[in-house]
Design an enzyme around this catalytic site. Structure first.
Site, PDB file in Angstrom:
ATOM      1  N   HIS A 127       0.447  -1.638  -0.203  1.00 24.69           N
ATOM      2  CA  HIS A 127      -0.370  -0.274   0.115  1.00 24.69           C
ATOM      3  C   HIS A 127       0.668   0.989  -0.171  1.00 24.69           C
ATOM      4  CE1 HIS A 127      -4.188  -1.407   1.250  1.00 24.69           C
ATOM      5  NE2 HIS A 127      -3.228  -2.528   0.570  1.00 24.69           N
ATOM      6  N   ASP A 137       7.902   5.498  -0.289  1.00 23.63           N
ATOM      7  CA  ASP A 137       8.132   7.061   0.788  1.00 23.63           C
ATOM      8  C   ASP A 137       7.871   6.963   2.349  1.00 23.63           C
ATOM      9  OD1 ASP A 137       5.417   7.599  -0.031  1.00 23.63           O
ATOM     10  OD2 ASP A 137       6.427   9.161  -1.573  1.00 23.63           O
ATOM     11  N   SER A 139       4.577   7.794   2.832  1.00 22.21           N
ATOM     12  CA  SER A 139       3.680   8.234   2.539  1.00 22.21           C
ATOM     13  C   SER A 139       2.046   7.987   2.991  1.00 22.21           C
ATOM     14  CB  SER A 139       2.919   8.367   1.804  1.00 22.21           C
ATOM     15  OG  SER A 139       2.681   8.186   0.108  1.00 22.21           O
ATOM     16  N   GLU A 145      -3.386   9.067   4.304  1.00 20.32           N
ATOM     17  CA  GLU A 145      -3.396   7.858   3.232  1.00 20.32           C
ATOM     18  C   GLU A 145      -3.895   6.597   4.227  1.00 20.32           C
ATOM     19  OE1 GLU A 145      -0.451   5.702   0.792  1.00 20.32           O
ATOM     20  OE2 GLU A 145       0.217   7.949   0.494  1.00 20.32           O
ATOM     21  N   PRO A 223      -5.295  -1.209  -6.486  1.00 16.80           N
ATOM     22  CA  PRO A 223      -6.168  -1.803  -6.725  1.00 16.80           C
ATOM     23  C   PRO A 223      -7.402  -2.666  -5.401  1.00 16.80           C
ATOM     24  CG  PRO A 223      -4.027  -3.453  -7.158  1.00 16.80           C
ATOM     25  CD  PRO A 223      -4.133  -1.866  -6.414  1.00 16.80           C
ATOM     26  N   HIS A 254      -0.945 -13.167  -0.754  1.00 17.29           N
ATOM     27  CA  HIS A 254      -2.254 -13.690   0.211  1.00 17.29           C
ATOM     28  C   HIS A 254      -2.493 -15.266   0.623  1.00 17.29           C
ATOM     29  CE1 HIS A 254      -5.340 -10.646  -2.027  1.00 17.29           C
ATOM     30  NE2 HIS A 254      -3.989 -10.131  -0.861  1.00 17.29           N
ATOM     31  N   ASP A 304      -5.668 -18.853   3.307  1.00 22.49           N
ATOM     32  CA  ASP A 304      -4.945 -20.036   3.046  1.00 22.49           C
ATOM     33  C   ASP A 304      -4.735 -21.332   4.526  1.00 22.49           C
ATOM     34  OD1 ASP A 304      -3.386 -22.305   2.945  1.00 22.49           O
ATOM     35  OD2 ASP A 304      -1.873 -21.152   2.397  1.00 22.49           O
ATOM     36  N   ASP A 312       3.090 -19.840   0.361  1.00 21.58           N
ATOM     37  CA  ASP A 312       3.798 -21.452  -0.591  1.00 21.58           C
ATOM     38  C   ASP A 312       3.340 -20.914  -1.873  1.00 21.58           C
ATOM     39  OD1 ASP A 312       1.681 -21.264   0.460  1.00 21.58           O
ATOM     40  OD2 ASP A 312       2.730 -23.111   1.749  1.00 21.58           O
TER      41      ASP A 312
HETATM   42  C1  HEM Z   1      -5.355  -7.471  -7.176  1.00 19.18           C
HETATM   43  C2  HEM Z   1      -4.967  -6.924  -5.866  1.00 19.18           C
HETATM   44  C3  HEM Z   1      -5.305  -6.987  -4.662  1.00 19.18           C
HETATM   45  C4  HEM Z   1      -6.343  -6.639  -3.791  1.00 19.18           C
HETATM   46  C5  HEM Z   1      -8.147  -6.781  -4.568  1.00 19.18           C
HETATM   47  C6  HEM Z   1      -6.130  -7.796  -2.896  1.00 19.18           C
HETATM   48  C7  HEM Z   1      -7.582  -6.970  -2.048  1.00 19.18           C
HETATM   49  C8  HEM Z   1      -7.322  -7.728  -0.351  1.00 19.18           C
HETATM   50  C9  HEM Z   1      -8.508  -7.536   0.721  1.00 19.18           C
HETATM   51  C10 HEM Z   1      -9.934  -7.235   0.642  1.00 19.18           C
HETATM   52  C11 HEM Z   1      -7.603  -8.290   1.883  1.00 19.18           C
HETATM   53  C12 HEM Z   1      -8.299  -8.253   2.760  1.00 19.18           C
HETATM   54  C13 HEM Z   1      -8.219  -6.668   3.944  1.00 19.18           C
HETATM   55  C14 HEM Z   1      -9.116  -7.009   4.939  1.00 19.18           C
HETATM   56  O1  HEM Z   1      -9.550  -7.902   5.621  1.00 19.18           O
HETATM   57  O2  HEM Z   1      -9.177  -5.365   5.915  1.00 19.18           O
HETATM   58  C15 HEM Z   1      -6.387  -8.180   1.555  1.00 19.18           C
HETATM   59  C16 HEM Z   1      -5.275  -9.150   2.690  1.00 19.18           C
HETATM   60  C17 HEM Z   1      -3.950  -9.132   2.148  1.00 19.18           C
HETATM   61  N1  HEM Z   1      -3.962  -8.385   1.065  1.00 19.18           N
HETATM   62 FE1  HEM Z   1      -4.295  -8.119  -0.536  1.00 19.18          FE
HETATM   63  N2  HEM Z   1      -5.067  -7.440  -2.155  1.00 19.18           N
HETATM   64  C18 HEM Z   1      -4.325  -7.611  -3.860  1.00 19.18           C
HETATM   65  C19 HEM Z   1      -2.769  -7.619  -3.903  1.00 19.18           C
HETATM   66  C20 HEM Z   1      -2.174  -7.584  -2.898  1.00 19.18           C
HETATM   67  C21 HEM Z   1      -1.403  -7.946  -2.756  1.00 19.18           C
HETATM   68  C22 HEM Z   1       0.073  -7.334  -4.511  1.00 19.18           C
HETATM   69  C23 HEM Z   1      -0.642  -8.297  -2.391  1.00 19.18           C
HETATM   70  C24 HEM Z   1       1.238  -7.744  -1.816  1.00 19.18           C
HETATM   71  C25 HEM Z   1       1.910  -7.886  -0.814  1.00 19.18           C
HETATM   72  C26 HEM Z   1      -1.598  -7.884  -1.294  1.00 19.18           C
HETATM   73  C27 HEM Z   1      -1.592  -8.480   0.591  1.00 19.18           C
HETATM   74  C28 HEM Z   1      -2.385  -9.146   0.984  1.00 19.18           C
HETATM   75  C29 HEM Z   1      -1.937  -8.993   2.695  1.00 19.18           C
HETATM   76  C30 HEM Z   1      -0.797  -9.464   3.434  1.00 19.18           C
HETATM   77  C31 HEM Z   1      -2.946  -9.103   2.883  1.00 19.18           C
HETATM   78  C32 HEM Z   1      -2.991 -10.288   4.336  1.00 19.18           C
HETATM   79  C33 HEM Z   1      -3.112  -9.064   5.583  1.00 19.18           C
HETATM   80  C34 HEM Z   1      -3.336  -9.494   6.886  1.00 19.18           C
HETATM   81  O3  HEM Z   1      -4.292 -10.381   7.446  1.00 19.18           O
HETATM   82  O4  HEM Z   1      -3.665  -8.151   7.652  1.00 19.18           O
HETATM   83  N3  HEM Z   1      -2.910  -8.280  -1.748  1.00 19.18           N
HETATM   84  N4  HEM Z   1      -5.743  -7.530  -0.162  1.00 19.18           N
END
Ligand code: HEM
Length: 385
Positions: A127, A137, A139, A145, A223, A254, A304, A312
């Site tokens: 983010h 940076d 931000s 933000e 995204p 994810h 997962d 993984d």
């Molecule tokens: C296709 C684009 C993506 C979308 C739409 C998306 C959306 C989301 C959403 C909605 C959540 C759950 C947030 C919540 O419950 O408040 C999430 C969790 C997460 N996303 Fe994504 N994500 C995307 C790509 C990525 C990418 C590229 C990363 C790379 C670091 C990432 C890392 C994570 C992580 C680590 C979580 C778990 C956070 C936690 O458990 O605290 N996501 N994402």
């Protein structure tokens, strides 16, 4: 007589010279000349690195641990940083090495106490780096933000990053930038989830922070969970990521962490769980989710559920079995531009290349837009200055 005068003045000159040499020798003994020489040396190293952004011609690494700095020396910041490139002028070489170790070990210790912070750190980096017109940076830590709903669950990270920065500064007597603290915490997160950076990570510190008066970027450009695959590919493509990298980075990330029920409840059917509204969702998984989410809408569910604490390929396999949690995750498994990648990494052969490929994309993402025109050189270098 004249000869005696000349002889005496010659002796006086010799004594004076001897005195000067003794004074110089005494100064050297008290380490001052050593420090002066080292200061000169580190400035030369930095000058060379700043210009080329590469290794020194002599073959010595920019951050060789053999180089050292005194507790009062400071680097000379490059007057203009190069956008997208690590700014090697931000730290003296030994300070860089010390900070990298300190941030990673401090963050790692915090993650071991609270694994949720490791997932949040990984997402925080995403983010911070991927907002349009922004870059890595720090931000993302600005009030502007952080107030955006997409960062709702990341607020805790403001204090966490401050704490990691404070502890690293105390250990090394040098203050890392917040942007570097976030980026190195992301690496620590990947390590926490079982990926070894040693082989694949040419990771360096050298990110300036956004100007303190900045209100930050627009997190709405990240995204979003309601975006189509085309929109996500366009958003991340504009930052230099191929469809393969987008699917690998998103689904790979994810494979750890959790999502709140309200973000995927539109896919479920509370009355008849076996007939989910999103027909692509596996019936058994759909019913489990209805049960888990019955109590509260903001209940957290692991993406997962088999290996939730390992970065993984398991989540990619679940997506192929129609058990993806977010609609967009499942879309990656179905869309012609990304389905092949999901299949490739979920196969036995792809599993072997997953670690290296994921880390490469991760490190690439931690360089997006760094040291852009909105960023500034640190105001404080040494803890004590
Ligand atoms: C296709 C684009 C993506 C979308 C739409 C998306 C959306 C989301 C959403 C909605 C959540 C759950 C947030 C919540 O419950 O408040 C999430 C969790 C997460 N996303 Fe994504 N994500 C995307 C790509 C990525 C990418 C590229 C990363 C790379 C670091 C990432 C890392 C994570 C992580 C680590 C979580 C778990 C956070 C936690 O458990 O605290 N996501 N994402």
């Amino acid at each position: 007589m004249n000869r005696r005068v000349t002889w005496r003045s010659g002796l006086r000159k010799a004594l004076l010279l001897q005195l000067l040499l003794t004074v110089w020798w005494l100064i050297c003994l008290s380490d001052l000349c050593v420090v002066a020489a080292k200061e000169e040396e580190s400035e030369v190293v930095h000058h060379v690195i700043t210009i080329s952004g590469k290794r020194r011609a002599s073959g010595r690494l920019p951050f060789s641990s053999s180089s050292s700095s005194s507790s009062s020396s400071k680097p000379k910041y490059a007057s203009t940083a190069v956008k997208g490139k690590i700014d090697y002028s931000l730290y003296l070489p030994s300070d860089h090495d010390c900070l990298l170790v300190a941030i990673r070990s401090t963050a790692g210790a915090m993650f071991r106490k609270n694994a949720g912070l490791a997932a949040a750190a990984l997402r925080l980096g995403f983010h911070d780096c991927m907002t349009k017109g922004g870059g890595c940076d720090a931000s993302v830590l600005t009030a502007g933000e952080m107030a955006h709903p997409i960062n709702r669950r990341l607020k805790v990270m403001v204090g966490v990053i401050n704490e990691i920065q404070r502890r690293a500064a105390e250990a090394c007597k040098v203050v890392p930038t917040k942007a570097d603290t976030i980026a190195a915490a992301v690496i620590a997160s990947a390590e926490f989830y079982g990926l070894s950076c040693a082989r694949y990570c040419p990771f360096k510190l050298g990110r300036r922070d956004v100007h303190p008066s900045s209100k930050g970027d627009d997190p709405g450009t990240l995204p979003s969970v309601t975006d189509s695959v085309s929109i996500v590919l366009e958003k991340m493509g504009s930052l230099g990521f191929s469809p393969k990298e987008v699917a690998l980075y998103s689904l790979g990330s994810h494979s750890i962490g959790q999502a709140s029920c309200f973000l995927f409840e539109d896919r479920l059917n509370k009355r008849q769980c076996r007939l989910p509204r999103d027909e692509r969702l596996d019936n058994g998984r759909a019913c489990d989710l209805v049960k888990v989410c019955a109590a509260k809408r903001n209940q957290l569910v692991p993406f997962d559920y088999i290996t939730p604490t390992k970065l993984d390929t398991n989540y990619l396999k679940l997506v192929l079995q129609r058990q993806g949690l977010l609609r967009i995750d499942q879309d990656f498994g179905d869309d012609a531009r990304t389905a092949g990648v999901v299949r490739q990494y979920a196969s036995g052969k792809g599993e072997r290349s997953f670690h290296g490929d994921y880390l490469q994309v991760l490190v690439k993402s931690l360089s997006i837009g760094i040291n852009g025109p909105k960023s500034v050189a640190p105001r404080k270098y040494r803890l004590t200055t």
